[in-house]
Design a protein around this motif. Structure first.
Motif, PDB file in Angstrom:
ATOM      1  N   HIS A 139       0.836  -1.207   0.000  1.00  0.00           N
ATOM      2  CA  HIS A 139       0.000   0.000   0.000  1.00  0.00           C
ATOM      3  C   HIS A 139       0.869   1.255   0.000  1.00  0.00           C
ATOM      4  N   ARG A 140       1.941   1.253   0.793  1.00  0.00           N
ATOM      5  CA  ARG A 140       2.841   2.410   0.799  1.00  0.00           C
ATOM      6  C   ARG A 140       3.443   2.640  -0.576  1.00  0.00           C
ATOM      7  N   TYR A 141       3.865   1.561  -1.221  1.00  0.00           N
ATOM      8  CA  TYR A 141       4.496   1.674  -2.530  1.00  0.00           C
ATOM      9  C   TYR A 141       3.493   2.153  -3.581  1.00  0.00           C
ATOM     10  N   LEU A 142       2.286   1.583  -3.576  1.00  0.00           N
ATOM     11  CA  LEU A 142       1.281   1.969  -4.557  1.00  0.00           C
ATOM     12  C   LEU A 142       0.865   3.430  -4.389  1.00  0.00           C
ATOM     13  N   ASP A 143       0.778   3.895  -3.153  1.00  0.00           N
ATOM     14  CA  ASP A 143       0.443   5.300  -2.921  1.00  0.00           C
ATOM     15  C   ASP A 143       1.488   6.214  -3.543  1.00  0.00           C
ATOM     16  N   ARG A 144       2.760   5.853  -3.375  1.00  0.00           N
ATOM     17  CA  ARG A 144       3.828   6.676  -3.953  1.00  0.00           C
ATOM     18  C   ARG A 144       3.797   6.607  -5.477  1.00  0.00           C
ATOM     19  N   MET A 145       3.576   5.431  -6.034  1.00  0.00           N
ATOM     20  CA  MET A 145       3.508   5.303  -7.485  1.00  0.00           C
ATOM     21  C   MET A 145       2.332   6.095  -8.059  1.00  0.00           C
ATOM     22  N   ALA A 146       1.201   6.100  -7.347  1.00  0.00           N
ATOM     23  CA  ALA A 146       0.044   6.871  -7.811  1.00  0.00           C
ATOM     24  C   ALA A 146       0.398   8.358  -7.905  1.00  0.00           C
ATOM     25  N   GLU A 147       1.170   8.858  -6.940  1.00  0.00           N
ATOM     26  CA  GLU A 147       1.608  10.258  -6.989  1.00  0.00           C
ATOM     27  C   GLU A 147       2.465  10.516  -8.221  1.00  0.00           C
ATOM     28  N   ILE A 148       3.363   9.577  -8.528  1.00  0.00           N
ATOM     29  CA  ILE A 148       4.227   9.737  -9.693  1.00  0.00           C
ATOM     30  C   ILE A 148       3.400   9.748 -10.977  1.00  0.00           C
ATOM     31  N   TYR A 149       2.403   8.871 -11.065  1.00  0.00           N
ATOM     32  CA  TYR A 149       1.581   8.821 -12.277  1.00  0.00           C
ATOM     33  C   TYR A 149       0.742  10.082 -12.429  1.00  0.00           C
ATOM     34  N   ARG A 150       0.316  10.683 -11.334  1.00  0.00           N
ATOM     35  CA  ARG A 150      -0.386  11.973 -11.428  1.00  0.00           C
ATOM     36  C   ARG A 150       0.538  13.028 -12.045  1.00  0.00           C
ATOM     37  N   GLU A 151       1.792  13.039 -11.592  1.00  0.00           N
ATOM     38  CA  GLU A 151       2.760  13.992 -12.115  1.00  0.00           C
ATOM     39  C   GLU A 151       3.048  13.734 -13.590  1.00  0.00           C
ATOM     40  N   LEU A 152       3.189  12.462 -13.965  1.00  0.00           N
ATOM     41  CA  LEU A 152       3.443  12.129 -15.367  1.00  0.00           C
ATOM     42  C   LEU A 152       2.254  12.502 -16.242  1.00  0.00           C
ATOM     43  N   ASN A 153       1.059  12.216 -15.765  1.00  0.00           N
ATOM     44  CA  ASN A 153      -0.129  12.568 -16.547  1.00  0.00           C
ATOM     45  C   ASN A 153      -0.186  14.070 -16.806  1.00  0.00           C
ATOM     46  N   GLN A 154       0.109  14.849 -15.771  1.00  0.00           N
ATOM     47  CA  GLN A 154       0.102  16.292 -15.936  1.00  0.00           C
ATOM     48  C   GLN A 154       1.158  16.735 -16.944  1.00  0.00           C
ATOM     49  N   ALA A 155       2.358  16.142 -16.847  1.00  0.00           N
ATOM     50  CA  ALA A 155       3.454  16.532 -17.732  1.00  0.00           C
ATOM     51  C   ALA A 155       3.162  16.189 -19.187  1.00  0.00           C
ATOM     52  N   PHE A 156       2.510  15.044 -19.417  1.00  0.00           N
ATOM     53  CA  PHE A 156       2.300  14.583 -20.792  1.00  0.00           C
ATOM     54  C   PHE A 156       0.877  14.825 -21.308  1.00  0.00           C
ATOM     55  N   GLY A 157       0.098  15.629 -20.584  1.00  0.00           N
ATOM     56  CA  GLY A 157      -1.229  15.986 -21.058  1.00  0.00           C
ATOM     57  C   GLY A 157      -2.204  14.827 -21.080  1.00  0.00           C
ATOM     58  N   LEU A 158      -2.175  13.999 -20.022  1.00  0.00           N
ATOM     59  CA  LEU A 158      -3.058  12.838 -19.942  1.00  0.00           C
ATOM     60  C   LEU A 158      -3.979  12.955 -18.731  1.00  0.00           C
ATOM     61  N   ARG A 159      -5.058  12.190 -18.747  1.00  0.00           N
ATOM     62  CA  ARG A 159      -5.943  12.071 -17.586  1.00  0.00           C
ATOM     63  C   ARG A 159      -6.419  10.627 -17.504  1.00  0.00           C
ATOM     64  N   MET A 160      -6.826  10.240 -16.319  1.00  0.00           N
ATOM     65  CA  MET A 160      -7.356   8.893 -16.150  1.00  0.00           C
ATOM     66  C   MET A 160      -8.725   8.795 -16.811  1.00  0.00           C
ATOM     67  N   ARG A 161      -8.996   7.640 -17.398  1.00  0.00           N
ATOM     68  CA  ARG A 161     -10.333   7.412 -17.954  1.00  0.00           C
ATOM     69  C   ARG A 161     -11.337   7.300 -16.812  1.00  0.00           C
TER      70      ARG A 161
END
Length: 235
Positions: free
Chosen positions: A147-169
């Motif tokens: 759970h700790r690892y997934l929470d951190r990865m989710a934060e990274i994916y939010r940052e990547l989505n913002q950087a590359f102009g993406l959003r979650m479906r």
């Protein structure tokens, strides 16, 4: 005690029955008072739980989500060519490059991680129904770590989505994406231990108008998952 045990696991791995983690043996190797050890850890299962935490906390990629080089590759792709990143088309090209390079590096890093090998050994035993000392306590520990690892990865994916102009479906979250990507990497890493040549052989594939590039099989799989879970902000 923990330092001695971590070094032992680095060399020998963590055996399913913890046979190489005997408290009396570690006490002699560490040169610490026996009474103090048993006051802190009443049994071997309690010690192994702290050992597994120590393995993860000593892993530089645990709290950051990725190792330093993977983070550098992602940052370089996200802050690269300003002209390319100014258009949806260019951001998609940069995003594919980020996934292609980062995953190819990261899967080798994961496979060489002592913490990951211990985690996979223990989780595989629990999943198979084998008797594991302290089974339910170990399951709770692995769940906490995941759970700790997934929470951190989710934060990274939010940052990547913002950087590359993406959003979650609609219907899925960054944490869902993190769990799906971890499952891909875990599965690929398991197969890689059995037949590394089959997994690591470069695949030359054209994934977009930029033309063909060499992809690691795990990179293709992660890109497919990421594309399925996200959409362009310009869609």
């Amino acid at each position: 005690m923990l330092e001695v045990a971590v070094e032992r696991v680095k060399v020998e791995g963590l055996l399913l029955d913890y046979a190489n983690i005997e408290l009396e043996d570690l006490i002699r190797a560490a040169g610490v008072p026996r009474s103090t050890v048993f006051r802190i850890w009443p049994d071997r299962v309690a010690f192994v739980a702290d050992l597994v935490r120590a393995l993860f906390e000593a892993d530089p990629g645990f709290d950051t989500g990725f190792d330093d080089e993977t983070l550098r590759l992602l940052a370089a792709a996200a802050t690269g060519d300003a002209e390319e990143m100014a258009t949806p088309h260019g951001r998609q090209i940069a995003f594919r490059a980020a996934v292609r390079l980062a995953v190819a590096h990261n899967i080798a890093t994961v496979a060489n991680s002592v913490a990951w090998r211990a985690y996979r050994t223990m989780s595989a035993a629990l999943a198979s129904g084998d008797a594991v000392p302290g089974g339910e306590d170990i399951r709770a520990l692995l769940s906490e770590i995941e759970h700790r690892y997934l929470d951190r990865m989710a934060e990274i994916y939010r940052e990547l989505n913002q950087a590359f102009g993406l959003r979650m479906r609609d219907g899925v979250t960054e944490r869902d994406l993190a769990l799906a990507v971890v499952a891909v990497i875990d599965g690929m890493s398991d197969h890689r231990r059995i037949d590394p040549a089959a997994v690591d052989a470069a695949r030359v594939v054209a994934m977009g108008p930029e033309g063909a590039s060499e992809w690691h099989l795990a990179g293709l799989a992660v890109y497919g998952v990421y594309a399925a879970f996200t959409e362009s902000l310009d869609a």
